[in-house]
Design a protein around this motif. Structure first.
Motif, mmCIF file in Angstrom:
data_model
loop_
_atom_site.group_PDB
_atom_site.id
_atom_site.type_symbol
_atom_site.label_atom_id
_atom_site.label_comp_id
_atom_site.label_asym_id
_atom_site.label_seq_id
_atom_site.Cartn_x
_atom_site.Cartn_y
_atom_site.Cartn_z
ATOM 1 N N ILE A 114 93.606 -12.470 -85.445
ATOM 2 C CA ILE A 114 93.271 -11.102 -84.999
ATOM 3 C C ILE A 114 92.911 -11.113 -83.507
ATOM 4 C CG2 ILE A 114 92.611 -10.238 -87.270
ATOM 5 C CD1 ILE A 114 89.664 -10.735 -86.488
ATOM 6 N N ARG A 115 93.864 -11.544 -82.714
ATOM 7 C CA ARG A 115 93.620 -11.733 -81.279
ATOM 8 C C ARG A 115 93.334 -10.436 -80.527
ATOM 9 N NH1 ARG A 115 98.698 -15.093 -79.528
ATOM 10 N NH2 ARG A 115 99.605 -13.987 -81.287
ATOM 11 N N ASP A 116 93.678 -9.310 -81.126
ATOM 12 C CA ASP A 116 93.352 -8.028 -80.484
ATOM 13 C C ASP A 116 91.852 -7.751 -80.537
ATOM 14 O OD1 ASP A 116 96.068 -7.029 -79.898
ATOM 15 O OD2 ASP A 116 96.285 -7.076 -82.070
ATOM 16 N N PHE A 117 91.201 -8.290 -81.562
ATOM 17 C CA PHE A 117 89.794 -7.977 -81.794
ATOM 18 C C PHE A 117 88.853 -9.168 -81.574
ATOM 19 C CE2 PHE A 117 92.446 -5.472 -84.784
ATOM 20 C CZ PHE A 117 92.249 -4.221 -84.226
ATOM 21 N N ALA A 118 89.375 -10.379 -81.665
ATOM 22 C CA ALA A 118 88.548 -11.585 -81.539
ATOM 23 C C ALA A 118 88.906 -12.338 -80.260
ATOM 24 C CB ALA A 118 88.745 -12.483 -82.758
ATOM 25 N N ILE A 119 87.950 -12.437 -79.362
ATOM 26 C CA ILE A 119 88.170 -13.113 -78.079
ATOM 27 C C ILE A 119 87.429 -14.456 -78.095
ATOM 28 C CG2 ILE A 119 88.059 -12.900 -75.567
ATOM 29 C CD1 ILE A 119 89.640 -10.638 -76.960
ATOM 30 N N PRO A 120 88.144 -15.573 -77.951
ATOM 31 C CA PRO A 120 87.472 -16.878 -77.990
ATOM 32 C C PRO A 120 86.833 -17.236 -76.649
ATOM 33 C CG PRO A 120 89.827 -17.188 -77.718
ATOM 34 C CD PRO A 120 89.601 -15.706 -77.811
ATOM 35 N N PHE A 121 85.741 -17.978 -76.731
ATOM 36 C CA PHE A 121 85.142 -18.552 -75.524
ATOM 37 C C PHE A 121 84.396 -19.818 -75.926
ATOM 38 C CE2 PHE A 121 81.811 -15.889 -77.256
ATOM 39 C CZ PHE A 121 80.627 -16.569 -77.003
ATOM 40 N N LYS A 122 84.133 -20.660 -74.942
ATOM 41 C CA LYS A 122 83.484 -21.943 -75.217
ATOM 42 C C LYS A 122 82.087 -21.995 -74.624
ATOM 43 C CE LYS A 122 86.871 -25.551 -76.150
ATOM 44 N NZ LYS A 122 87.348 -26.884 -75.741
ATOM 45 N N ARG A 123 81.190 -22.614 -75.367
ATOM 46 C CA ARG A 123 79.877 -22.942 -74.834
ATOM 47 C C ARG A 123 79.658 -24.415 -75.138
ATOM 48 N NH1 ARG A 123 75.717 -21.038 -78.130
ATOM 49 N NH2 ARG A 123 75.386 -23.207 -78.651
ATOM 50 N N ASP A 124 79.552 -25.209 -74.097
ATOM 51 C CA ASP A 124 79.591 -26.669 -74.232
ATOM 52 C C ASP A 124 80.934 -27.027 -74.869
ATOM 53 O OD1 ASP A 124 77.063 -26.871 -73.103
ATOM 54 O OD2 ASP A 124 76.075 -26.626 -75.043
ATOM 55 N N GLU A 125 80.914 -27.684 -76.013
ATOM 56 C CA GLU A 125 82.170 -28.053 -76.674
ATOM 57 C C GLU A 125 82.466 -27.161 -77.878
ATOM 58 O OE1 GLU A 125 84.384 -30.323 -75.559
ATOM 59 O OE2 GLU A 125 83.038 -30.411 -73.842
ATOM 60 N N ASP A 126 81.598 -26.204 -78.151
ATOM 61 C CA ASP A 126 81.766 -25.345 -79.322
ATOM 62 C C ASP A 126 82.594 -24.101 -78.995
ATOM 63 O OD1 ASP A 126 80.288 -27.051 -80.862
ATOM 64 O OD2 ASP A 126 78.410 -25.965 -80.608
ATOM 65 N N ILE A 127 83.414 -23.704 -79.955
ATOM 66 C CA ILE A 127 84.212 -22.481 -79.818
ATOM 67 C C ILE A 127 83.451 -21.327 -80.458
ATOM 68 C CG2 ILE A 127 86.358 -21.310 -80.470
ATOM 69 C CD1 ILE A 127 87.690 -24.081 -80.530
ATOM 70 N N PHE A 128 83.365 -20.230 -79.739
ATOM 71 C CA PHE A 128 82.745 -19.010 -80.242
ATOM 72 C C PHE A 128 83.768 -17.878 -80.178
ATOM 73 C CE2 PHE A 128 79.077 -21.521 -79.408
ATOM 74 C CZ PHE A 128 78.050 -21.021 -80.189
ATOM 75 N N TRP A 129 83.507 -16.835 -80.939
ATOM 76 C CA TRP A 129 84.350 -15.634 -80.917
ATOM 77 C C TRP A 129 83.472 -14.427 -80.614
ATOM 78 C CZ3 TRP A 129 89.542 -16.316 -81.462
ATOM 79 C CH2 TRP A 129 89.959 -17.539 -82.016
ATOM 80 N N ARG A 130 83.922 -13.605 -79.703
ATOM 81 C CA ARG A 130 83.199 -12.361 -79.433
ATOM 82 C C ARG A 130 84.061 -11.180 -79.837
ATOM 83 N NH1 ARG A 130 84.924 -9.742 -74.569
ATOM 84 N NH2 ARG A 130 86.128 -11.102 -73.199
#
Length: 284
Positions: A114-130
């Motif tokens: 769902i790339r239209d609604f979920a934007i990935p980003f990294k903090r340290d080595e962890d992947i988060f979704w906003r």
């Protein structure tokens, strides 16, 4: 078609988007009085000209088109997401930010879809979704909040250890390391299966079970729903085969087996022998 007419049609399409917001090709076609084929051609040109944007999601087989600034209006099409994708969408919309590794495997797969609604980003080595409406400036505040919490908790843990006279400091450190290694191995195995299915254009419908030993998925291959069991080991035995067979009977689905190695010769011989077996009777 004259150049002037083409320019007018494109401008009319842009005007329709300004009024309607995100739209499907069929909506635009009905407004400009052209066939879907011609309308799609105009939409493709406008995408190339960066006048409009095309969504990653599909409503049926059609993408959604919109003009820059209308991204938030895509939410109205979220009802067309598949079940797991919609579940991931609603979870992310509620929580605003999700830690990828803390989610169920099926949700992790859905978030990547769902790339239209979920934007990935990294903090340290962890992947988060906003969630796509959350600004990047809001994300920067998250690490600070987490660090403050850690500072408050750590001294308490130290005090408790001192009270209990725990001298050996190595044991607490080993446990999380093992968990991290195990999680990484599981994730690597899951991704390997996912890539295998992606190459073969096989769709993951649902995750029935996932642990360090095996992964059980409901899949769709050539329009047919099937059960897929992937074993995280090189050699499988008869008990593995029986387990899969029972699961397939329970769900009333044909099944596929995946392993990390070759099927043992004896097991292959057993499978071939059973193929021609009509029945077994007791001699009295």
């Amino acid at each position: 078609m004259p150049i002037q007419d083409t320019a007018n049609i494109k401008e009319k399409i842009i005007s329709i988007f300004r009024i309607r917001g995100p739209s499907l090709p069929v909506h635009i076609a009905s407004r400009i009085g052209l066939s879907i084929l011609f309308t799609s051609a105009f939409l493709s040109e406008l995408v190339s000209d960066k006048k409009i944007i095309i969504s990653n999601m599909r409503v049926g087989s059609s993408p959604v088109y919109f003009i820059p600034g209308q991204e938030s209006m895509l939410e109205r099409y979220s009802q067309h997401l598949k079940s797991k994708e919609r579940e991931a969408f609603l979870l992310l919309k509620e929580k605003k930010i999700l830690n990828d590794k803390k989610q169920e495997p099926s949700i992790r797969v859905a978030l990547r879809s769902i790339r239209d609604f979920a934007i990935p980003f990294k903090r340290d080595e962890d992947i988060f979704w906003r969630y796509f409406t959350i600004k990047e400036s809001e994300i920067k505040e998250i690490p600070k909040t987490i660090k403050i919490i850690e500072r408050k908790i750590i001294p308490k843990k130290i005090e408790e250890k001192q009270e209990l006279n725990i001298v050996n400091k190595e044991k607490p450190k080993k446990k999380p390391v093992k968990k991290k290694i195990s999680q990484k191995k599981n994730e690597k195995f899951f991704n390997k299966v996912k890539e295998f299915l992606l190459k073969k254009s096989i769709e993951i419908l649902d995750i029935e079970n996932f642990n360090k030993d095996d992964l059980t998925l409901k899949i769709k291959d050539n329009g047919k729903e099937q059960l897929l069991i992937a074993y995280n080991k090189k050699r499988i035995n008869e008990s593995d085969l029986i387990k899969v067979h029972k699961k397939s009977l329970e769900l009333n689905l044909p099944y596929i087996l995946l392993t990390l190695g070759e099927t043992p010769k004896k097991l292959n011989e057993l499978i071939n022998a059973i193929k021609n077996l009509s029945k077994i009777e007791k001699l009295e």
